[in-house]
Design a protein around this motif. Sequence first.
Motif, PDB file in Angstrom:
ATOM      1  N   UNK A 126      -6.046  -4.176  -9.905  1.00  0.00           N
ATOM      2  CA  UNK A 126      -5.331  -4.824  -8.803  1.00  0.00           C
ATOM      3  C   UNK A 126      -4.427  -3.842  -8.044  1.00  0.00           C
ATOM      4  N   UNK A 127      -4.272  -4.104  -6.759  1.00  0.00           N
ATOM      5  CA  UNK A 127      -3.408  -3.297  -5.894  1.00  0.00           C
ATOM      6  C   UNK A 127      -2.325  -4.217  -5.336  1.00  0.00           C
ATOM      7  N   UNK A 128      -1.085  -3.750  -5.428  1.00  0.00           N
ATOM      8  CA  UNK A 128       0.014  -4.501  -4.827  1.00  0.00           C
ATOM      9  C   UNK A 128       0.993  -3.504  -4.223  1.00  0.00           C
ATOM     10  N   UNK A 129       1.843  -4.018  -3.365  1.00  0.00           N
ATOM     11  CA  UNK A 129       2.853  -3.167  -2.747  1.00  0.00           C
ATOM     12  C   UNK A 129       3.691  -2.469  -3.802  1.00  0.00           C
ATOM     13  N   UNK A 130       4.170  -3.221  -4.800  1.00  0.00           N
ATOM     14  CA  UNK A 130       5.066  -2.646  -5.803  1.00  0.00           C
ATOM     15  C   UNK A 130       4.364  -1.621  -6.675  1.00  0.00           C
ATOM     16  N   UNK A 131       3.133  -1.857  -6.959  1.00  0.00           N
ATOM     17  CA  UNK A 131       2.371  -0.881  -7.756  1.00  0.00           C
ATOM     18  C   UNK A 131       2.261   0.439  -6.992  1.00  0.00           C
TER      19      UNK A 131
END
Length: 109
Positions: free
Chosen positions: A84-89
């Motif tokens: 998964x890709x997220x802003x925080x990651x």
Amino acid sequence: MNWIILIIAGLFEVGYTYSLGKVKETTGNAVYAWYGVFALCLAISMILLIKSVQGLPLGTAYAIWTGIGAVGTVIIGILVFKDPVSFWRLFFIATLIGSILGLKFVTGH
């Protein structure tokens, strides 16, 4: 030269974590080939890390080596294994990259 060796060692660390992901996805006899790639990358990474710390501070070299491995593994996970890709990651990966670069620049070698 020690910095180049350290970077290559970090890339081989990414190689052995990539191999772990492939072992998870693979079945049959191909699993053993990926175990072999894992062992080879692990050995090369460790040998190069040992070589690099002969001319670099141990704490700095180890932190940068693990940082390269962590960042590289996350990138491989996102691009190859569909993690998964997220802003925080991405934000924290960017801060890790900044920390790695910071350690390089403040080390007197």
